[in-house]
Structure formats: C-alpha cells, structure tokens
Design a protein around this motif. Structure first.
Motif: not given
Lengths: 132, 335
Positions: A26-27, A29
């Motif tokens: 979600e980030d 990454q």
C-alpha cells in the motif's frame, strides 16, 4: 503489480506450495506475497500437457502402423528428447534414432533393451511386448 | 555453528545463495540483493533450438552465475565440485554433512518426488540446500517450498545425476570462508552488479540477447500463426508465458524482482535515481504480465486472428523500449 492484485487462482501448485511474488504494498514499497497460482499460466501448463498426450497417442498410431518402435512411445510418455534419453541410456543419439525403426528394434539384444527399460523405469518385458 | 533457517524465495538460485550466506552470518543479504549483485536479469531467445518442442527463451542469466558472482563480489570463498561417479558424489556429500556444512546442490526436477507431476519436466537447473541427515533421509531446504522436506539417498542421487541439457553431474557448492563484509564492499557489489547487467542487456552483439532479443521474439511471434498454424503457435506462446511467469520467477519475467533490487539499492547507495528506475522496471514487469494475458487469450482459443498475434508482438516491442530506457539510465549513473 500491487499486493492486492496478486492472483489466487486454483492451479497445480495446490498441495505442493504457494509461490513467492514480488509486489508493491500500500505504501508503494516492494514486498512479497504468496500466490496459489494464476489462471493465465495454468492454462499454458494444461495446454503443454495436452500436447504431450497428443504426441503420445500419435506415437501409438505410428507403432500400430508399423512405422515406429515402442521406444518412441516411451520417449514421448517420459517427455524425453534425444539428449535426455542418450544421457540416461549411454546410447548415442544416432543409434537411438535407428532404434526407433521397428526392424532395428526387433534385433536389439536384451542388454541394450535393459538400458532403455531402465531409462523408462519399466521392465524389458514391458518394453518388448508393448501393445500400442 | 548455528541452526539452519529455511527461507522461501521466488527463485531457487537466489534462495540458495541468500540462505547459505545468511547461515554464514551475512545477515543483510536479501533475495533481491543476491539477484542484483549477481546480475540475474537477462533476456535471450536462442534460434534453431527448442525446449520441450517450444522456443528456447530465458528471462534470467545462466544457471550458477548468480551464486558465483554474488559470492565473488562479497569476497566469499566458495568450494564447488562435480562428479562422474554418483557414489563418490554421495560420499563427498555425507562427509560435508557430517562436518555440519550446509551445501547447495544442483538437481533435475523430473525425478524430484515432492514436485507435482505437472511440474516435472527434464529441467536440470533447479537448486536446493541439503542441511542435515536424519537416519537415511537427507534434510532438504528447497527455496520454492514453504517448508523443508527430505529425500532418501536413492532419490537425492537420482536428481543429482539427472541427464539431458545442463546435467548437474552431482554439482555441489558452498561458501567456505566468509570474512567481515564492509558497507563499502556492499556498495561496490551493487554497483558492479548493475554495470554488468547493463552490459548484458544493452551491449551483447547480435540480435538475440538483451533488449534486442525481446524485439527478435516479437518478430518471430508475428510469423508464427502463418508458419506454424494456430495450435502450434499457441503452444509456443504458452511456453513463453511459462518461462516468464512460472514458479521461480517472482512474476513478470524476474522484472519485479529486479525492481525490488533497485529499490533496495537506492537506499543503500543513497541514490534517488535508482528508486526512479525501479519504477520503470516495475512498469516493464506489468507490461510482461499484460502480454501474458494477451498470449493466454490466444492459447485458450479465444483470440485467433493475426491482429491478436500482432498485439502480443507490439507489447514486446514496447517492453523492449521500456527496458532499454531503464538500462541506459542505469548505465549513466556514476557510483
């Protein structure tokens, strides 16, 4: 590919393992996610096996017609090419090609037949008496 | 020596490299780092050669290279051996296991009993770790498996002496001496891995390797429907998808794995440019997935026209351009 988009389709991996995929979380990454399979490649594998079955039944027809020896059938059944069969039997490729002919096959000694039978994981009897 | 810890990874050789190095105290090593330092990303389409009656295509560098290069870059001394005699190979393995050494083994998957039948082709470049023996069973850490498994002496001997292309010949390998690894060494290993990968993807002469190889395949695809007929052409496309997406690739023909490497490298090298190029590599991976979907439409029999084959080929041309840009930008970075 996003973590939430990892396909979880039914495949031949079932009861074997799930596979690691590299995906974005979600980030944004990189992270890993386990997948049970993807339909697009499951079909590719299924089609490859259908082709093997088709080649094996083709080999049966060839043997019935007297155009090939049982070695062709077992080669196809065990997914072997000449390099692989030559490796397992220690018999040169050009000799294997000759042994695919019914007449050459009939003249093979039991010791040569044993090498083929071992490579195919069958008995000499099964190889000699194969009914297409 | 400490207890061996099994790690599941996307790709078997990365997994063996990472797990063996971690076991020797190299605790920072991850799968993407091993892959990147070993310049694992590649593309090659070998003409006039077939694998399982389909095109001979690879999305990764040659077997054995990742372990070799990554260890070398970190000044890790490695022992490797091949054998003629299976009994001799087993004796050597037993000796190492008795000394508590964990070893990597190259094996063929055709006779690997814990693999499902559907996956058992004569593929001889699989790798696993033998980390002990209980009774007459060898304890095996296979990186594609979620948990460890075991093999009997006969089973292990059989897969270590599988025959055919890339026959393992009992190939056994393990790190023997791991020194203190400095941050500077890690940075150099990353830089070197990237430079070598740029060379492999951009500079190999001829038209079949690197980003040019992807265009080569696209040209072939345009001709397959006419030349091979829809069924055989579909099987060829299926083979590409399997090489690209099957277990062991991390998805998108190893491109996501390489993007993950660049993301980690960006932090270690403190270089924002690497993070940006990681995004480009992710895009390449996503495009490979799109092309797999398009190809699957063909071998499912849903898409049958020449324009459908052309659509696959067009995607590959686009991917080649994206990867070319990524590697050209990587090549420009001064480390």
């Amino acid at each position: 590919m996003k973590k939430s988009e990892v396909p979880q389709d039914k495949s031949a991996l079932e009861n074997f393992t799930r596979e690691v995929c590299y995906v974005k979380n979600e980030d944004g990454q990189y992270d890993t996610e386990l997948s049970t399979g993807w339909e697009a490649k499951k079909v590719a594998l299924d089609e490859a096996w259908k082709e093997i079955e088709r080649r094996t039944s083709d080999a049966r027809e060839q043997i019935k017609k007297g155009a090939a020896s049982p070695i062709l059938y077992f080669m196809e059944e065990k997914l072997m090419d000449f390099t692989v069969l030559s490796g397992y039997t220690g018999i040169w490729k050009f000799r294997i090609k000759r042994h695919l002919k019914p007449n050459a096959f009939k003249r093979l000694s039991d010791s040569v037949l044993k090498r083929y039978a071992d490579a195919f994981e069958i008995s000499v009897h099964e190889l000699k008496n194969f009914k297409a | 020596m400490s207890e061996f810890i099994h790690h599941q990874t996307a790709h078997c050789e990365n997994g063996v490299t990472m797990s063996l190095l971690q076991h020797h105290g190299v605790d920072f090593i991850t799968e993407p780092l091993a892959f990147g330092m070993g310049s694992g990303l590649f593309y090659i389409h070998i003409p006039f050669m077939t694998v399982n009656n389909g095109p001979a295509i690879s999305f990764r560098t040659m077997p054995g290279a990742i372990f070799k290069r990554t260890c070398k870059a970190l000044d890790v001394k490695v022992e490797r051996k091949k054998f003629k005699d299976p009994k001799e190979a087993t004796r050597f393995l037993d000796e190492k296991i008795a000394q508590g050494i964990k070893v990597g083994c190259q094996v063929g998957v055709f006779h690997l009993p814990y693999f499902p039948k559907e996956y058992r082709f004569h593929f001889n470049a699989h790798n696993l770790i033998v980390f002990g023996k209980e009774g007459d069973r060898y304890l095996v850490s296979d990186p594609v498996m979620e948990i460890t498994t075991s093999l009997s002496t006969e089973e292990l001997e059989r897969v270590r002496f599988a025959k055919g292309a890339l026959a393992p010949k009992g190939h056994i390998y393990y790190p023997v001496e791991v020194g203190e690894i400095t941050q500077e060494q890690v940075r150099r290993a990353i830089a070197k891995g990237i430079k070598r990968n740029c060379r492999d993807m951009l500079k190999i002469p001829g038209s079949i390797a690197g980003v040019k190889g992807i265009v080569y395949t696209s040209k072939k695809i345009r001709g397959w429907r006419e030349k091979l007929g829809p069924r055989q052409a579909g099987l060829h496309l299926g083979q590409i998808v399997r090489m690209q997406e099957e277990i062991g690739t991390g998805g998108g023909g190893f491109r996501f794995l390489y993007a993950a490497f660049l993301e980690e490298a960006a932090v270690i090298m403190q270089n924002e440019e690497l993070a940006r190029i990681s995004e480009t590599m992710t895009k390449a991976g996503d495009l490979w997935r799109d092309s797999a979907l398009q190809m699957s439409g063909i071998y499912k029999g849903r898409l049958t026209e020449q324009k459908d084959f052309d659509a696959c080929a067009d995607l590959l041309v686009e991917i080649s351009a994206v990867e070319k840009q990524a590697f050209q930008e990587l090549a420009k970075i001064k480390f």
